[in-house]
Design a protein around this motif. Structure first.
Motif, PDB file in Angstrom:
ATOM      1  N   PRO A 148      35.916  35.491  32.967  1.00 43.00           N
ATOM      2  CA  PRO A 148      36.249  34.008  31.826  1.00 43.00           C
ATOM      3  C   PRO A 148      37.352  33.048  31.478  1.00 43.00           C
ATOM      4  O   PRO A 148      36.970  31.698  31.704  1.00 43.00           O
ATOM      5  N   GLU A 149      37.998  34.156  32.091  1.00 35.78           N
ATOM      6  CA  GLU A 149      39.225  33.037  31.742  1.00 35.78           C
ATOM      7  C   GLU A 149      39.716  32.702  32.619  1.00 35.78           C
ATOM      8  O   GLU A 149      40.871  31.663  33.432  1.00 35.78           O
ATOM      9  N   GLY A 150      38.995  32.753  34.059  1.00 34.48           N
ATOM     10  CA  GLY A 150      39.263  32.097  35.439  1.00 34.48           C
ATOM     11  C   GLY A 150      41.014  33.398  36.108  1.00 34.48           C
ATOM     12  O   GLY A 150      41.723  32.264  36.638  1.00 34.48           O
ATOM     13  N   THR A 151      41.786  34.252  35.499  1.00 33.01           N
ATOM     14  CA  THR A 151      42.896  34.598  35.709  1.00 33.01           C
ATOM     15  C   THR A 151      42.518  35.702  37.067  1.00 33.01           C
ATOM     16  O   THR A 151      43.632  35.950  37.530  1.00 33.01           O
ATOM     17  N   GLY A 152      41.442  36.522  36.948  1.00 32.05           N
ATOM     18  CA  GLY A 152      41.151  37.426  37.807  1.00 32.05           C
ATOM     19  C   GLY A 152      40.279  37.966  38.514  1.00 32.05           C
ATOM     20  O   GLY A 152      39.423  36.971  37.888  1.00 32.05           O
ATOM     21  N   LEU A 153      39.816  38.387  39.631  1.00 27.95           N
ATOM     22  CA  LEU A 153      38.577  38.378  40.053  1.00 27.95           C
ATOM     23  C   LEU A 153      38.259  40.073  39.982  1.00 27.95           C
ATOM     24  O   LEU A 153      39.294  40.658  40.068  1.00 27.95           O
ATOM     25  N   LEU A 154      36.888  39.659  39.497  1.00 33.58           N
ATOM     26  CA  LEU A 154      35.991  41.334  38.998  1.00 33.58           C
ATOM     27  C   LEU A 154      35.357  41.631  40.197  1.00 33.58           C
ATOM     28  O   LEU A 154      34.783  40.789  41.054  1.00 33.58           O
ATOM     29  N   ILE A 155      35.595  43.203  41.028  1.00 28.25           N
ATOM     30  CA  ILE A 155      34.938  43.584  42.241  1.00 28.25           C
ATOM     31  C   ILE A 155      33.771  45.159  41.627  1.00 28.25           C
ATOM     32  O   ILE A 155      34.172  45.848  40.134  1.00 28.25           O
ATOM     33  N   THR A 156      32.531  44.855  41.689  1.00 28.32           N
ATOM     34  CA  THR A 156      32.126  46.080  41.367  1.00 28.32           C
ATOM     35  C   THR A 156      31.487  46.715  42.892  1.00 28.32           C
ATOM     36  O   THR A 156      31.531  46.627  43.962  1.00 28.32           O
ATOM     37  N   ASN A 157      32.368  48.131  42.562  1.00 25.33           N
ATOM     38  CA  ASN A 157      32.115  49.228  43.546  1.00 25.33           C
ATOM     39  C   ASN A 157      31.171  49.803  44.175  1.00 25.33           C
ATOM     40  O   ASN A 157      30.869  50.815  43.093  1.00 25.33           O
ATOM     41  N   GLU A 158      29.657  49.594  43.938  1.00 28.36           N
ATOM     42  CA  GLU A 158      28.704  50.008  44.136  1.00 28.36           C
ATOM     43  C   GLU A 158      28.317  51.019  44.242  1.00 28.36           C
ATOM     44  O   GLU A 158      27.864  52.796  43.344  1.00 28.36           O
ATOM     45  N   GLU A 159      28.838  51.680  44.796  1.00 28.55           N
ATOM     46  CA  GLU A 159      29.047  53.497  45.265  1.00 28.55           C
ATOM     47  C   GLU A 159      30.063  54.410  45.157  1.00 28.55           C
ATOM     48  O   GLU A 159      30.260  55.467  45.351  1.00 28.55           O
ATOM     49  N   SER A 160      31.301  53.901  44.127  1.00 21.49           N
ATOM     50  CA  SER A 160      32.323  54.693  43.220  1.00 21.49           C
ATOM     51  C   SER A 160      32.018  54.422  42.283  1.00 21.49           C
ATOM     52  O   SER A 160      32.602  54.778  41.206  1.00 21.49           O
ATOM     53  N   ASP A 161      30.859  53.762  42.037  1.00 20.97           N
ATOM     54  CA  ASP A 161      31.031  53.174  40.623  1.00 20.97           C
ATOM     55  C   ASP A 161      31.721  52.612  39.703  1.00 20.97           C
ATOM     56  O   ASP A 161      32.322  53.438  38.560  1.00 20.97           O
ATOM     57  N   THR A 162      32.380  51.837  39.726  1.00 19.40           N
ATOM     58  CA  THR A 162      33.524  51.326  38.988  1.00 19.40           C
ATOM     59  C   THR A 162      33.732  49.716  39.147  1.00 19.40           C
ATOM     60  O   THR A 162      32.839  49.594  40.029  1.00 19.40           O
ATOM     61  N   ILE A 163      33.795  48.969  38.285  1.00 17.90           N
ATOM     62  CA  ILE A 163      34.509  47.633  38.870  1.00 17.90           C
ATOM     63  C   ILE A 163      35.609  47.571  38.451  1.00 17.90           C
ATOM     64  O   ILE A 163      36.797  48.335  37.127  1.00 17.90           O
ATOM     65  N   VAL A 164      36.152  46.708  39.176  1.00 20.65           N
ATOM     66  CA  VAL A 164      38.313  46.574  39.262  1.00 20.65           C
ATOM     67  C   VAL A 164      37.902  45.106  39.386  1.00 20.65           C
ATOM     68  O   VAL A 164      37.132  44.706  39.081  1.00 20.65           O
TER      69      VAL A 164
END
Length: 201
Positions: A148-164
């Motif tokens: 929401p702050e526009g400072t970083g990209l969030l990524i969903t790793n579907e097969e690793s069960d993580t958000i980075v």
């Protein structure tokens, strides 16, 4: 929605254009304005530039990004296609998410298989330059969006069960944000604003 038109990404034809009648709330396809992409592209997602009449479309099957100019009449005209994978990569990979930075200066594409985020600089009236790759620190990065702050990209790793998260510039190590089962999308809930009125009215 641009110039009163709605744009749809189709698996076979590339990009279709629909005239939007706001009064009737209806759509009518305009085949003469549609774009034909390369055979085997497999167009998956698209994103419009916030300041220029340009639509970026990611090809899932051949891991490419098409840049299409939107004419005054609403026609889609492809003017550039670039790869989302390094020249020396050999193996199975499929492109997925395509995201523009809030200021439109960078374009990000997730690669499922290469398990990376490819970042381009948006230059010269919409052309893509200086591709660079950041590892997603997991398998199958399916979805990506800015925080929401526009400072970083969030990524969903579907097969690793993580958000980075990775830095907005597209380079730097991925940082673990959360663990959750098979994440495929991220949605933000806005907290209600606190009332400035006193409890007594």
């Amino acid at each position: 929605m641009e110039n009163g038109f709605s744009y749809q990404i189709r698996e076979q034809t590339g990009g279709s254009v629909f005239d939007f009648d706001a009064t009737a709330g209806s759509l009518m396809e305009c085949p003469s304005l549609a774009a034909q992409l390369g055979e085997g592209t497999g167009p998956r997602n698209g994103v419009a530039h916030p300041a220029m009449p340009i639509l970026f479309v990611v090809g899932e099957l051949d891991s490419t990004v098409y840049a299409l100019r939107i004419s005054r009449e609403g026609r889609l005209d492809p003017f550039e296609v670039v790869s989302c994978l390094p020249d020396n990569f050999i193996g199975f990979s499929r492109a997925s998410a395509v995201v523009l930075s809030p200021d439109g200066a960078r374009l990000h594409v997730s690669n499922r298989g290469h398990d990376s985020i490819c970042t381009f600089d948006v230059v010269d009236r919409g052309r893509l330059a200086s591709p660079r790759w950041s590892g997603s620190d997991g398998r199958t990065p399916r979805f990506a969006c800015y925080n929401p702050e526009g400072t970083g990209l969030l990524i969903t790793n579907e097969e690793s069960d993580t958000i980075v998260s990775i830095p907005s510039g597209g380079s730097g190590p991925a940082v673990l944000v959360a663990r959750t089962a098979s994440p495929t999308c991220i949605a933000f809930r806005h907290a209600p604003r606190e009332s400035s009125r006193s409890p007594l009215g």
